[in-house]
Design an enzyme around this catalytic site. Sequence first.
Site, PDB file in Angstrom:
ATOM      1  N   ASP A  43     -21.872  -5.901  32.392  1.00 22.07           N
ATOM      2  CA  ASP A  43     -22.668  -5.090  32.489  1.00 22.07           C
ATOM      3  C   ASP A  43     -22.742  -4.654  31.136  1.00 22.07           C
ATOM      4  O   ASP A  43     -22.669  -5.129  30.808  1.00 22.07           O
ATOM      5  CB  ASP A  43     -21.794  -3.939  33.352  1.00 22.07           C
ATOM      6  CG  ASP A  43     -22.348  -3.007  33.816  1.00 22.07           C
ATOM      7  OD1 ASP A  43     -23.285  -3.083  34.314  1.00 22.07           O
ATOM      8  OD2 ASP A  43     -22.229  -2.053  34.993  1.00 22.07           O
TER       9      ASP A  43
ATOM     10  N   GLU B 154     -27.927  -3.981  27.654  1.00 15.93           N
ATOM     11  CA  GLU B 154     -29.094  -4.083  27.734  1.00 15.93           C
ATOM     12  C   GLU B 154     -29.621  -4.805  25.948  1.00 15.93           C
ATOM     13  O   GLU B 154     -30.177  -4.727  25.820  1.00 15.93           O
ATOM     14  CB  GLU B 154     -29.574  -2.535  27.846  1.00 15.93           C
ATOM     15  CG  GLU B 154     -29.988  -2.204  29.773  1.00 15.93           C
ATOM     16  CD  GLU B 154     -28.478  -2.632  30.860  1.00 15.93           C
ATOM     17  OE1 GLU B 154     -28.218  -3.012  31.313  1.00 15.93           O
ATOM     18  OE2 GLU B 154     -26.947  -2.039  29.924  1.00 15.93           O
TER      19      GLU B 154
ATOM     20  N   ASP C  83     -28.309   0.639  38.593  1.00 14.56           N
ATOM     21  CA  ASP C  83     -27.383   1.956  38.970  1.00 14.56           C
ATOM     22  C   ASP C  83     -28.823   2.857  40.560  1.00 14.56           C
ATOM     23  O   ASP C  83     -29.289   4.280  39.820  1.00 14.56           O
ATOM     24  CB  ASP C  83     -26.734   3.615  37.908  1.00 14.56           C
ATOM     25  CG  ASP C  83     -25.936   1.929  37.615  1.00 14.56           C
ATOM     26  OD1 ASP C  83     -25.466   1.939  38.297  1.00 14.56           O
ATOM     27  OD2 ASP C  83     -25.122   2.368  36.241  1.00 14.56           O
TER      28      ASP C  83
END
Length: 918
Positions: free
Chosen positions: A517, A520, A594
């Site tokens: 997770d 980015e 999300d």
Amino acid sequence: MIGCHWLGFLFLPLLYLSGTAAFDESLLKKCAQSGFCHRNREYAKNISETGGSYYSIERGSVRYDDDRHTVTADILKRIPRSEGGDKIVVLPFTLDLLNGSQVRFTIDEKREVDDFSDMLTTYRYNETSTWCLVDPDHLGVKHSDSLRIKNPSFWNKDYISIYDVQTDLRVVLQLAHFSLKVYRHENLQVTINDRSFLNVEHLRSKDEQEQNLVPEEVKFDSFYDSFAYASTDSLPFGPESVALDITFHNYQNVYGIPEHPDHLKLRDTSGGEPYRMFNADVFEYTVNSVMPTYGSIPFMVSNRPGSSVGVFWMNSADTWIDIKYGELDTGTHWISETGIVDVILFFEDSPLKVTESFTNLSGRPALPPLSSIGYHQCRWNYNDATDVLTVNSEMDKAQMPYDFIWLDLEYTDNKKYFTWKPDAFPNPLSLLSKLAQFGRNMVVLIDPHLKVNYEISDHYEEAGSTIKNKHGDSFHGQCWPGESVWIDTFSSKAQKLWAGFFQTFIEGAKNLFIWNDMNEPSVFDGPETTAPKDLIHYGNFEHRSVHNLYGRTFHEATYKALIERYVHEDKRAFVLTRSFFAGSQRTAASWTGDNAANWDYLKISIPMILSSNIAGMPFIGADVGGFSGDPQTELLVRWYQTGIWYPFFRGHAHIETKRREPYLLPEPAKSIVRESLKLRYALLPTLYTAFHDANVSGIPIMNPMFYVKPNLEDVYSIDDQFYVGQHGILVKPITTKNVTKTTIYFPPGKYYNYHNFDAFTLSSGDYVSVKAELDEIPIFLEGGHIITRRDRFRRSSKLMANDPFTLVVAPDIDGYAQGTLYYDDGETFAYQRGEYLKVEFTFKDFKISGKVIHMSSKFANLSIERIVIPKLSSLNIKETINVEQNNKKWMSSVKNAENSYVIQNTQINLGYPWTIQL
């Protein structure tokens, strides 16, 4: 180490701790606030008005490489000057016709200044292709005997024409005013620089800015960033964007460029914001918008009956894309902050073939473990080992199958990865062993940020394998552990270290997999919720050049580490990544990030997943139920009914939400969800075959309507229904509240209601109203297909390994149907050594038959226990029927249902040919 703009981001972690706060879009730049996007949009507007052109090919530079069959030349950029003569910038250009109907071209910049920066590599980043392409050095350039070149002297004409006799592809390179026209079957398909938007912002110093601008250019934010949250970003090379227009002739649609929370058919952006490709942490992203999200694949497809084209823009920097639909043509404008122009064009007869060609170069999707396409139960966070085992037990009591249970951030000891909270998980190996008894697996979260001053981060800092700041020191920023460093997985040394840590992480566990997770990367005190662009990676390249690639390098390092960890078991890995780029499909699954518990996010999940599927990233899903917020019962039921069709199927929930494991639902919702889960598991053989097809050919698992019916223009804008693989399963999930019926578009043909085998035939495509009560999922089988199920209930996919199969036959209007089944052990790489089963089923002239395409003795005992076939006119099956296999015949009983016949207890062995004459 914390920048002065930190105060503007103090609230960012709170976004994750609130079930109601949506993403604040002011944290992300608009095009007008992005220096390079604004400059190129202004340049395009001005050049359209003046009709100027500053780019041409120098005739004397043109060369043809007889070995690689590559055209090389210099594009000259001329900057007019009032005195002293025009300034000339040299832009090396290459052109290749690749095997297949593909054209690749590159535009670089010749930079002669070696000492422009002491910290950075001076030349433009040109290594995106080495990450994106399976074999970048051997792409299969055309053989010389298939090419015909006109005007080989290049002196007396204004163009070069290269013709491929094998694919009937002709490329015309205009010299005086640089452009590239591509014809297929003598029809103009694509023009490069049709509108003269080509713009390469060449290297110059701030003092030399004025004499390095053409009249149509503007200077906005060339050497600094005025955006409030990025004001500390340095621009050591000044303006260095690349931009280009690509026109699709006689095409009036474009699709792809995931990931955006928008419709499948991309919108015309000429009156608003362009689509942005910039991987960012965007909690509760805005639905129906062009905003960037967590992943990006710069691949676009356009289609018309009989012809399709694709564009792969191989640039990993911040990128904006404008789209303008005309009466006949579609114009696109691609703008990247830095790097080179590196584009591959694809020309095929159908969009499916375009995606196949794209994944042939960027890599086929991995064949994942069979268990990973079952149901995944997740929450931020399960409290402790007892909580995990309670969920496991309650799912069994409710007869709800599942394969994976997940642990989010809180399982760690003080948010240090590769550790466990000692009081909550005192014996992780024991916990994993108990789950394994039920055929189940666990996934735990491990992110790229490492808390400072503990063993793992110390190793990385000592090895010099962390991302550096602009001064060359290890970058420190804020994320979940507080002050953190980020591993630099562009470095092979960093990757090797990473693999070493996985070797000792819960030694002995055989059912542990990983979730990457925040890759980015998410940086709480960084500009636009991510890393400063002037950070430095291995190779001395700025982060701005590789931003969209970073998450890809991280999850690939994790995948390789797991493969190495399980090498003795020959075990396939499962990795989930939030951030992705072209080529990610080779090593990871993903999800849409999300989302929130409302109907809008449920509805948008379908086009988002379809977009990723056509861009070669099919193993993707959305958090079932919505990550944040508490879904109403009806919404949760409808989301499960939708989620069972996602290639990646996971229920997930925010830490502040109420517990919503499916067994907690009230009746009748609980029973409805149970039946939905059972349907997913019954269809695992068909779904796994679709995954195999994707692994072999790159074709989507969830297919847009126009991918299956490319010549039917009525379906080009439909994105709320889809086909599952190439198996004729047509689904329209219900994504609106209080719905008891819906309309579905059916192409011409024969269709069967999956639930009761009601049949109807359409001579032309039309919308049909169908029932959709809360306990009904609109599912139809298109005539012409045979699908495979396993109907016995099991608690997990592993426990289904020896179960017999059911065939469901759906004949078309001519009484014909065909289908395939692929099967292997679902866990190892033995299938690559021939240990798999592939069978083709056919229904023709009222005869059902099975033909073995490939068979490993390991699967010789698998069988078919029943066959379901609709009642057809002129078909009257008796109470018993003959089955013939291996020169043996026996009788099977037939159940006469309302709309179908069920041939029972067939005892057919899948490893040998067989027939049933009805």
